[in-house]
Motif scaffolding. Structure first.
Motif, PDB file in Angstrom:
ATOM      1  N   MET A  34       0.813  -1.218   0.000  1.00 12.97           N
ATOM      2  CA  MET A  34       0.000   0.000   0.000  1.00 12.97           C
ATOM      3  C   MET A  34       0.846   1.267   0.000  1.00 12.97           C
ATOM      4  O   MET A  34       1.995   1.265   0.433  1.00 12.97           O
ATOM      5  CB  MET A  34      -0.882   0.023   1.242  1.00 12.97           C
ATOM      6  CG  MET A  34      -1.883  -1.102   1.325  1.00 12.97           C
ATOM      7  SD  MET A  34      -2.832  -0.933   2.834  1.00 12.97           S
ATOM      8  CE  MET A  34      -3.937  -2.325   2.686  1.00 12.97           C
ATOM      9  N   SER A  35       0.230   2.331  -0.455  1.00 17.37           N
ATOM     10  CA  SER A  35       0.828   3.659  -0.321  1.00 17.37           C
ATOM     11  C   SER A  35      -0.321   4.651  -0.217  1.00 17.37           C
ATOM     12  O   SER A  35      -1.408   4.405  -0.750  1.00 17.37           O
ATOM     13  CB  SER A  35       1.710   3.978  -1.526  1.00 17.37           C
ATOM     14  OG  SER A  35       2.240   5.276  -1.399  1.00 17.37           O
ATOM     15  N   LEU A  36      -0.076   5.730   0.487  1.00 17.36           N
ATOM     16  CA  LEU A  36      -1.132   6.729   0.695  1.00 17.36           C
ATOM     17  C   LEU A  36      -0.713   8.076   0.108  1.00 17.36           C
ATOM     18  O   LEU A  36       0.397   8.540   0.350  1.00 17.36           O
ATOM     19  CB  LEU A  36      -1.401   6.881   2.203  1.00 17.36           C
ATOM     20  CG  LEU A  36      -2.300   8.023   2.648  1.00 17.36           C
ATOM     21  CD1 LEU A  36      -3.726   7.850   2.130  1.00 17.36           C
ATOM     22  CD2 LEU A  36      -2.338   8.112   4.180  1.00 17.36           C
TER      23      LEU A  36
ATOM     24  N   ALA B  20      13.012  14.807  -1.725  1.00 22.92           N
ATOM     25  CA  ALA B  20      11.860  14.214  -1.033  1.00 22.92           C
ATOM     26  C   ALA B  20      11.399  12.941  -1.746  1.00 22.92           C
ATOM     27  O   ALA B  20      11.022  11.966  -1.100  1.00 22.92           O
ATOM     28  CB  ALA B  20      10.720  15.229  -0.959  1.00 22.92           C
TER      29      ALA B  20
ATOM     30  N   GLN C 271      13.359  11.035  -3.619  1.00 20.89           N
ATOM     31  CA  GLN C 271      14.429  10.050  -3.449  1.00 20.89           C
ATOM     32  C   GLN C 271      14.377   9.410  -2.062  1.00 20.89           C
ATOM     33  O   GLN C 271      14.682   8.234  -1.894  1.00 20.89           O
ATOM     34  CB  GLN C 271      15.785  10.731  -3.676  1.00 20.89           C
ATOM     35  CG  GLN C 271      16.926   9.780  -3.918  1.00 20.89           C
ATOM     36  CD  GLN C 271      16.829   9.037  -5.251  1.00 20.89           C
ATOM     37  OE1 GLN C 271      17.021   9.617  -6.295  1.00 20.89           O
ATOM     38  NE2 GLN C 271      16.514   7.757  -5.189  1.00 20.89           N
ATOM     39  N   LEU C 272      13.953  10.208  -1.078  1.00 25.83           N
ATOM     40  CA  LEU C 272      13.890   9.734   0.303  1.00 25.83           C
ATOM     41  C   LEU C 272      12.966   8.523   0.452  1.00 25.83           C
ATOM     42  O   LEU C 272      13.247   7.598   1.203  1.00 25.83           O
ATOM     43  CB  LEU C 272      13.402  10.882   1.194  1.00 25.83           C
ATOM     44  CG  LEU C 272      13.179  10.582   2.669  1.00 25.83           C
ATOM     45  CD1 LEU C 272      14.494  10.226   3.337  1.00 25.83           C
ATOM     46  CD2 LEU C 272      12.541  11.770   3.364  1.00 25.83           C
ATOM     47  N   THR C 273      11.858   8.552  -0.286  1.00 26.81           N
ATOM     48  CA  THR C 273      10.860   7.485  -0.117  1.00 26.81           C
ATOM     49  C   THR C 273      10.944   6.441  -1.234  1.00 26.81           C
ATOM     50  O   THR C 273      10.066   5.608  -1.375  1.00 26.81           O
ATOM     51  CB  THR C 273       9.444   8.093  -0.095  1.00 26.81           C
ATOM     52  OG1 THR C 273       9.278   8.894  -1.275  1.00 26.81           O
ATOM     53  CG2 THR C 273       9.244   8.952   1.119  1.00 26.81           C
ATOM     54  N   SER C 274      12.003   6.538  -2.017  1.00 32.46           N
ATOM     55  CA  SER C 274      12.118   5.619  -3.148  1.00 32.46           C
ATOM     56  C   SER C 274      13.411   4.807  -3.047  1.00 32.46           C
ATOM     57  O   SER C 274      14.409   5.288  -2.512  1.00 32.46           O
ATOM     58  CB  SER C 274      12.109   6.434  -4.437  1.00 32.46           C
ATOM     59  OG  SER C 274      12.391   5.616  -5.521  1.00 32.46           O
ATOM     60  N   ASN C 275      13.368   3.609  -3.576  1.00 36.76           N
ATOM     61  CA  ASN C 275      14.576   2.784  -3.542  1.00 36.76           C
ATOM     62  C   ASN C 275      15.299   2.761  -4.881  1.00 36.76           C
ATOM     63  O   ASN C 275      16.218   1.985  -5.074  1.00 36.76           O
ATOM     64  CB  ASN C 275      14.201   1.349  -3.159  1.00 36.76           C
ATOM     65  CG  ASN C 275      13.671   1.287  -1.753  1.00 36.76           C
ATOM     66  OD1 ASN C 275      14.171   1.983  -0.868  1.00 36.76           O
ATOM     67  ND2 ASN C 275      12.650   0.486  -1.544  1.00 36.76           N
TER      68      ASN C 275
ATOM     69  N   TYR D 270       3.485  16.035  -6.647  1.00 42.52           N
ATOM     70  CA  TYR D 270       4.625  15.374  -5.997  1.00 42.52           C
ATOM     71  C   TYR D 270       4.138  14.187  -5.165  1.00 42.52           C
ATOM     72  O   TYR D 270       4.697  13.080  -5.228  1.00 42.52           O
ATOM     73  CB  TYR D 270       5.409  16.376  -5.127  1.00 42.52           C
ATOM     74  CG  TYR D 270       6.020  15.735  -3.908  1.00 42.52           C
ATOM     75  CD1 TYR D 270       7.094  14.854  -4.029  1.00 42.52           C
ATOM     76  CD2 TYR D 270       5.490  15.958  -2.634  1.00 42.52           C
ATOM     77  CE1 TYR D 270       7.617  14.209  -2.913  1.00 42.52           C
ATOM     78  CE2 TYR D 270       6.003  15.327  -1.526  1.00 42.52           C
ATOM     79  CZ  TYR D 270       7.067  14.458  -1.658  1.00 42.52           C
ATOM     80  OH  TYR D 270       7.574  13.813  -0.567  1.00 42.52           O
TER      81      TYR D 270
ATOM     82  N   ARG E 249       5.041  10.313  -5.860  1.00 43.35           N
ATOM     83  CA  ARG E 249       5.757   9.557  -4.826  1.00 43.35           C
ATOM     84  C   ARG E 249       5.166   8.157  -4.675  1.00 43.35           C
ATOM     85  O   ARG E 249       5.895   7.180  -4.535  1.00 43.35           O
ATOM     86  CB  ARG E 249       5.635  10.334  -3.508  1.00 43.35           C
ATOM     87  CG  ARG E 249       6.356   9.730  -2.352  1.00 43.35           C
ATOM     88  CD  ARG E 249       6.225  10.598  -1.133  1.00 43.35           C
ATOM     89  NE  ARG E 249       4.969  10.375  -0.427  1.00 43.35           N
ATOM     90  CZ  ARG E 249       4.701  10.823   0.782  1.00 43.35           C
ATOM     91  NH1 ARG E 249       5.595  11.541   1.425  1.00 43.35           N
ATOM     92  NH2 ARG E 249       3.548  10.589   1.370  1.00 43.35           N
ATOM     93  N   SER E 250       3.851   8.084  -4.711  1.00 34.51           N
ATOM     94  CA  SER E 250       3.209   6.772  -4.575  1.00 34.51           C
ATOM     95  C   SER E 250       3.311   5.969  -5.869  1.00 34.51           C
ATOM     96  O   SER E 250       3.521   4.755  -5.829  1.00 34.51           O
ATOM     97  CB  SER E 250       1.732   6.945  -4.202  1.00 34.51           C
ATOM     98  OG  SER E 250       1.636   7.436  -2.892  1.00 34.51           O
TER      99      SER E 250
ATOM    100  N   SER F 264       6.579   4.238  -6.295  1.00 35.76           N
ATOM    101  CA  SER F 264       6.957   3.305  -5.217  1.00 35.76           C
ATOM    102  C   SER F 264       6.636   1.879  -5.665  1.00 35.76           C
ATOM    103  O   SER F 264       6.147   1.664  -6.770  1.00 35.76           O
ATOM    104  CB  SER F 264       6.182   3.640  -3.945  1.00 35.76           C
ATOM    105  OG  SER F 264       4.826   3.271  -4.108  1.00 35.76           O
TER     106      SER F 264
END
Lengths: 275, 213
Positions: free
Chosen positions: B72-74, B92, B94-98, B141, B145-146, B149
């Motif tokens: 999941m992602s929100l 931001a 990059q922070l939540t991405s691999n 953004y 981000r989701s 992911s």
């Protein structure tokens, strides 16, 4: 003004180095608390740790273990409840703050050597503190740095968007506890060696100041380290200068002088630096 | 027939107090490649519903089954963002991405991510701080981000509010396209919906009082 003591600056160098290492670490990890809008939490945490140190001094327990475990036990329920409901706990923090401040006063009332040691835990002074840094203090600090560096991205993600972190990673409580354990370890060492006010000031002020001047995380951490180090150096130097007062030469307490310099710098930047 | 579902809710009650549930007897499920929309007025329990399904809030009663393959992602409302962080849009993301973004794409995931970022126009403002972004830029953004992911089940909390009409159309079309191309599923909550979007949605629910219809 009297500059006799300042001539023996090199004599105080070990204290300056130790004070600088601790303040740099405090400022870098403290910037996360400022970013998370958890400054009051940091203040309360420093108070809880100080009480832990005071209790361990009162009971004659050597080292930081007691203070670290004590503080973790006190704050874990708060972290766990926050993890579940994301409620704001400012009032609860306020209650904890006054409770532990008052509790420490109980211990102070015991008097004698205990009183002196507990006073040291609160207003401790780099120069006059009788607690000497040992190898395990440096091990504590080194381990904290390594864990903080290794999980830096996770701690930042968690601090930036706690809900998304929980939804994606599902180990929120573990990382929250790890993050706070590192803060507690560094504060414990700082309080034990340098006093509660010194620890709290370096935890909150550099992050607050640096955030007004930087545009990325790396600059934030470097600025925090520099602000802490320069304030420590200036405050340290001022405290070695004797001032004539009522016919006597007086010296300002070092840790408090550093805190005053740091706080003044923070207030000046706040009022004059427009973002 | 046992059709695959990312999650399913059966007679679920949600809220913060068992005595006063916000929604009751909620029954719905989301399969692969579907878009579900839930419409409701302010304070009707839409966000609470998303937070319950994503595990941020405990359900009061009923069954909430999440399939083991569900990631999941929100996409939260903009007001939930902590804008004080000194992060550019790129940092931001990059922070939540691999994966590597905005660079040479080595893998299919990276190619897809960069395609999404360019299509949404995020490459044009990747170097500005998130606190300097407009509402529309922040909204894009958050959605990007989701999308970039690993999530296959994405929840969107009023995702179109800060966008102009053209951007709204583009986003709905993009989501619709991704349900087919990537088999992604979306759960959207909103307080209004236009006729032309309806054909993009698999199911549309409406909150009436304490019930979903």
């Amino acid at each position: 003004m009297n500059f006799e003591v300042i001539n023996s600056f090199s004599f105080f160098l070990p204290q300056l180095i130790l004070g600088s290492i601790v303040c740099i670490l405090l400022s870098m990890i403290g910037s996360f608390l400022v970013l998370r809008n958890s400054s009051f939490f940091g203040l309360t945490l420093a108070q809880v740790v100080s009480s832990g140190v005071a209790i361990s001094l009162y009971l004659g327990i050597e080292g930081e273990w007691f203070a670290i475990i004590f503080s973790l036990i006190v704050i874990s329920p708060m972290i766990a409840s926050n993890t579940k409901s994301n409620l704001h706990n400012d009032t609860l923090l306020g209650i904890l703050f006054v409770f532990f401040a008052s509790f420490s006063q109980f211990l102070l009332s015991m008097g004698g050597n205990v009183k002196n040691q507990i006073m040291t835990a609160y207003f401790g002074d780099i120069l006059t503190n009788q607690v000497i840094a040992t190898d395990y203090h440096y091990v504590f600090l080194l381990v904290s740095i390594l864990i903080f560096s290794f999980f830096f991205k996770k701690f930042l993600f968690l601090s930036f968007d706690r809900e998304e972190f929980k939804i994606r990673q599902n180990h929120l409580l573990f990382y929250e506890l790890l993050f706070h354990a590192i803060i507690i370890i560094i504060i414990s060492v700082a309080v034990h060696l340098l006093g509660s006010f010194y620890a709290t000031a370096h935890l909150l002020v550099p992050g607050f100041v640096a955030l007004k001047m930087v545009r990325d995380m790396r600059s934030l951490l470097i600025s925090c380290a520099l602000i802490s180090f320069i304030s420590t150096l200036i405050g340290f130097t001022i405290s070695l200068i004797g001032f004539e007062h009522s016919g006597e030469v007086i010296y300002f307490p070092t840790s408090s002088t550093i805190v005053v310099v740091l706080s003044l710098f923070g207030l000046l930047v706040h009022f004059f630096k427009k973002q | 027939m046992n059709e695959f579902k990312y999650f399913s809710l059966q007679n679920l009650s949600i809220g913060y107090n068992k005595k006063f549930p916000i929604l009751e007897e909620v029954n719905l499920s989301l399969g692969a490649g579907e878009i579900i929309a839930v419409i409701g007025s302010n304070g009707s329990g839409k966000t609470t519903l998303i937070k319950t399904i994503t595990g941020l809030i405990r359900e009061l009663k009923g069954e909430l089954n999440i399939h083991t393959s569900t990631k999941m992602s929100l996409v939260p409302q903009i007001k939930e963002l902590k804008l004080g962080f000194p992060l550019t849009v790129e940092a931001a993301l990059q922070l939540t991405s691999n994966i590597k973004i905005f660079g040479a794409s080595d893998t299919d995931k990276e190619k897809f991510a960069n395609e999404i970022l360019v299509r949404m126009g995020i490459d044009t403002y990747k170097d500005i701080l998130i606190k300097e972004c407009s509402g529309g830029q922040l909204q894009k953004y958050l959605l990007a981000r989701s999308l970039i992911s690993d999530a296959n089940c994405i929840f969107l909390d009023e995702p179109l509010d800060a966008l102009d009409q053209n951007s709204q159309k583009e986003i709905i079309s993009l989501l619709s396209e991704l349900t087919i191309r990537k088999n992604l599923s979306f759960f959207i909550i909103t307080h209004h919906i236009t006729e032309e979007w309806l054909n993009h949605f698999s199911t549309v629910y409406k909150i009436q009082g304490r019930f979903l219809q």
